[in-house]
Design a protein around this motif. Structure first.
Motif, PDB file in Angstrom:
ATOM      1  N   ILE A 131      16.301-104.117  -8.710  1.00 25.98           N
ATOM      2  CA  ILE A 131      14.982-104.574  -9.164  1.00 25.98           C
ATOM      3  C   ILE A 131      15.009-106.078  -9.427  1.00 25.98           C
ATOM      4  CG2 ILE A 131      13.320-104.451 -11.048  1.00 25.98           C
ATOM      5  CD1 ILE A 131      13.793-101.530 -11.237  1.00 25.98           C
ATOM      6  N   VAL A 132      16.086-106.557 -10.042  1.00 24.12           N
ATOM      7  CA  VAL A 132      16.190-107.996 -10.311  1.00 24.12           C
ATOM      8  C   VAL A 132      16.144-108.776  -8.998  1.00 24.12           C
ATOM      9  CG1 VAL A 132      17.671-109.791 -11.265  1.00 24.12           C
ATOM     10  CG2 VAL A 132      17.454-107.617 -12.431  1.00 24.12           C
ATOM     11  N   MET A 133      16.694-108.175  -7.939  1.00 26.71           N
ATOM     12  CA  MET A 133      16.702-108.866  -6.652  1.00 26.71           C
ATOM     13  C   MET A 133      15.507-108.485  -5.783  1.00 26.71           C
ATOM     14  SD  MET A 133      20.692-109.236  -5.701  1.00 26.71           S
ATOM     15  CE  MET A 133      21.183-107.544  -5.746  1.00 26.71           C
ATOM     16  N   ASP A 134      14.392-108.038  -6.402  1.00 26.80           N
ATOM     17  CA  ASP A 134      13.106-107.790  -5.729  1.00 26.80           C
ATOM     18  C   ASP A 134      13.078-106.588  -4.801  1.00 26.80           C
ATOM     19  OD1 ASP A 134      12.020-109.932  -6.964  1.00 26.80           O
ATOM     20  OD2 ASP A 134      12.204-111.297  -5.261  1.00 26.80           O
ATOM     21  N   ALA A 135      14.140-105.796  -4.775  1.00 33.31           N
ATOM     22  CA  ALA A 135      14.145-104.661  -3.850  1.00 33.31           C
ATOM     23  C   ALA A 135      13.711-103.405  -4.587  1.00 33.31           C
ATOM     24  CB  ALA A 135      15.526-104.482  -3.240  1.00 33.31           C
ATOM     25  N   VAL A 136      12.395-103.297  -4.860  1.00 37.16           N
ATOM     26  CA  VAL A 136      11.920-102.182  -5.690  1.00 37.16           C
ATOM     27  C   VAL A 136      12.069-100.838  -4.980  1.00 37.16           C
ATOM     28  CG1 VAL A 136      10.423-103.408  -7.259  1.00 37.16           C
ATOM     29  CG2 VAL A 136       9.603-102.865  -5.007  1.00 37.16           C
ATOM     30  N   ASP A 137      11.797-100.835  -3.666  1.00 36.00           N
ATOM     31  CA  ASP A 137      11.916 -99.566  -2.923  1.00 36.00           C
ATOM     32  C   ASP A 137      13.354 -99.068  -2.934  1.00 36.00           C
ATOM     33  OD1 ASP A 137       9.162 -99.424  -1.179  1.00 36.00           O
ATOM     34  OD2 ASP A 137       9.835-101.457  -1.596  1.00 36.00           O
ATOM     35  N   VAL A 138      14.283-100.017  -2.705  1.00 39.04           N
ATOM     36  CA  VAL A 138      15.697 -99.643  -2.720  1.00 39.04           C
ATOM     37  C   VAL A 138      16.078 -99.143  -4.105  1.00 39.04           C
ATOM     38  CG1 VAL A 138      18.019-100.478  -2.337  1.00 39.04           C
ATOM     39  CG2 VAL A 138      16.172-101.353  -0.959  1.00 39.04           C
ATOM     40  N   ALA A 139      15.535 -99.788  -5.158  1.00 36.16           N
ATOM     41  CA  ALA A 139      15.886 -99.398  -6.523  1.00 36.16           C
ATOM     42  C   ALA A 139      15.479 -97.963  -6.795  1.00 36.16           C
ATOM     43  CB  ALA A 139      15.229-100.340  -7.518  1.00 36.16           C
ATOM     44  N   PHE A 140      14.241 -97.589  -6.418  1.00 41.25           N
ATOM     45  CA  PHE A 140      13.889 -96.203  -6.776  1.00 41.25           C
ATOM     46  C   PHE A 140      14.542 -95.183  -5.867  1.00 41.25           C
ATOM     47  CE2 PHE A 140      10.701 -95.077  -3.761  1.00 41.25           C
ATOM     48  CZ  PHE A 140       9.703 -96.033  -3.715  1.00 41.25           C
ATOM     49  N   THR A 141      14.869 -95.579  -4.634  1.00 43.47           N
ATOM     50  CA  THR A 141      15.653 -94.655  -3.815  1.00 43.47           C
ATOM     51  C   THR A 141      17.046 -94.457  -4.400  1.00 43.47           C
ATOM     52  OG1 THR A 141      14.474 -95.532  -1.927  1.00 43.47           O
ATOM     53  CG2 THR A 141      16.357 -94.144  -1.461  1.00 43.47           C
ATOM     54  N   GLU A 142      17.646 -95.560  -4.838  1.00 42.82           N
ATOM     55  CA  GLU A 142      18.987 -95.463  -5.417  1.00 42.82           C
ATOM     56  C   GLU A 142      18.962 -94.610  -6.688  1.00 42.82           C
ATOM     57  OE1 GLU A 142      21.904 -96.635  -4.273  1.00 42.82           O
ATOM     58  OE2 GLU A 142      22.947 -95.815  -6.006  1.00 42.82           O
ATOM     59  N   ALA A 143      17.914 -94.796  -7.533  1.00 37.22           N
ATOM     60  CA  ALA A 143      17.836 -94.038  -8.780  1.00 37.22           C
ATOM     61  C   ALA A 143      17.618 -92.549  -8.499  1.00 37.22           C
ATOM     62  CB  ALA A 143      16.725 -94.585  -9.664  1.00 37.22           C
ATOM     63  N   ALA A 144      16.771 -92.240  -7.490  1.00 36.06           N
ATOM     64  CA  ALA A 144      16.464 -90.829  -7.234  1.00 36.06           C
ATOM     65  C   ALA A 144      17.562 -90.161  -6.422  1.00 36.06           C
ATOM     66  CB  ALA A 144      15.129 -90.715  -6.481  1.00 36.06           C
ATOM     67  N   VAL A 145      17.960 -90.820  -5.330  1.00 35.73           N
ATOM     68  CA  VAL A 145      18.902 -90.197  -4.410  1.00 35.73           C
ATOM     69  C   VAL A 145      20.343 -90.457  -4.845  1.00 35.73           C
ATOM     70  CG1 VAL A 145      19.667 -90.149  -2.028  1.00 35.73           C
ATOM     71  CG2 VAL A 145      17.259 -90.344  -2.528  1.00 35.73           C
TER      72      VAL A 145
END
Lengths: 184, 142
Positions: free
Chosen positions: A46-60
């Motif tokens: 999230i700090v590095m602006d990758a919000v989609d990657v962040a929620f995929t990482e958190a969920a998956v």
């Protein structure tokens, strides 16, 4: 400046988690710490602006992987055999690899450089044209599903293959267990 | 080596350190599940490396704002971070989970066959089997 500070704090937490994973003998704790590691890395994304990657990482990454690992320790073992505390050879190997990798970063553009090669060629086209070409406000979705739809198709093929592999490996597990019990 | 160079490359170095910790777990630890966890750490560090390449200082998340008529409004003065690494890593995370699950299934199968998930114990069992096979072959030849 504030972003750099947050980066470093999150990085220190990640390293502490990873070192704890090295030291732990209880596999349940190891699995939970790997979940913690995934959540911390989601924050870093999230700090590095990758919000989609962040929620995929958190969920998956933190969700599904942790559940799968819990299932595995339920089927196999709860604790790890004590291993020797310090081994020289692996440390030497990772030091050599680390020096080589850091030498390799010397030619890389600075962090956050707008004019770096990665940010100028096709990515710049995506950023300026995805609204008219695709019309989806989220550029990541647009690229994933449209510009690079074939990549996603390949991903589906990989996931399907892995799923078939898991099914083949685990099919008959319950049946074989039952037969073993009957033999006893 | 200037201060600007160090600050600009520090992110990459931090992720390399994290990557090496993961690699150490994979090499040095004998428990198979722990090896998979180490592999995951390694993998996530590579993801962070990619995402940090796509970050633009002063940029924002690559999501276009809508105006109130439902059309995408161009923010000409807005800088967006590079969305391409995000897409690649999104794919890589899902593929990573698929391969992790395959590895975990292999661990379950190995445990069923050998009764252990420690590398050295599996090796001992393999050596015993090989010795027995050799003896059988020699007995058959004689």
């Amino acid at each position: 400046m504030i972003e750099t500070t947050i980066n470093i704090i999150l990085f220190v937490m990640l390293v502490v988690t990873a070192l704890a994973i090295i030291r732990m003998d209880k596999l349940f704790a190891v699995v939970m710490l790997s979940g913690v590691f995934s959540f911390l890395s989601a924050l870093l994304f999230i700090v590095m602006d990758a919000v989609d990657v962040a929620f995929t990482e958190a969920a998956v990454g933190a969700g599904i992987t942790t559940v799968l690992m819990l299932g595995t320790i339920a089927l196999t073992a709860r604790t790890q055999k004590k291993s020797p505390k310090f081994q020289l050879m692996p440390v030497l190997i990772i030091i050599i690899i680390g020096v080589a990798l850091i030498y390799g970063t010397m030619d890389m553009p600075n962090f956050g450089d707008l004019n770096s090669p990665a940010n100028t060629h096709v990515a710049a086209y995506y950023v300026s044209n995805s609204a008219t070409d695709i019309g989806v406000p989220n550029m990541v979705t647009g690229i994933l599903a449209s510009y690079r739809g074939f990549d996603t198709l390949g991903e589906v093929a990989v996931v399907f293959t892995a799923g078939v592999g898991v099914l083949v490996l685990l099919s008959g597990l319950a049946r074989r267990r039952r037969e073993d019990k009957e033999e006893l | 080596m200037s201060w600007e160079f160090i600050l600009g490359h520090m992110n990459y170095w931090l992720f390399i350190i994290l990557m090496l910790i993961g690699l150490y777990i994979v090499i040095a630890k004998g428990n198979l599940l722990k090896k998979i966890v180490g592999l995951n750490i390694f993998q996530v560090s590579v993801f962070m490396m990619y995402i940090s390449i796509g970050k633009v200082i002063g940029g924002t998340a690559p999501i276009l704002p809508y105006d109130n008529t439902g059309h995408v409004e161009y923010g000409l003065d807005v800088i967006y971070s590079n969305p391409l690494p995000h897409v690649l890593i999104l794919t890589a995370i899902v593929v990573g989970v698929a391969t992790t699950s395959l590895g975990l299934a292999l661990i379950v199968r190995i445990r069923e066959e050998y009764g252990t998930i420690e590398e050295d114990e599996i090796l001992d069992a393999e050596t015993l089997i090989a010795e027995k096979e050799n003896e059988d072959r020699e007995a058959w030849l004689a």
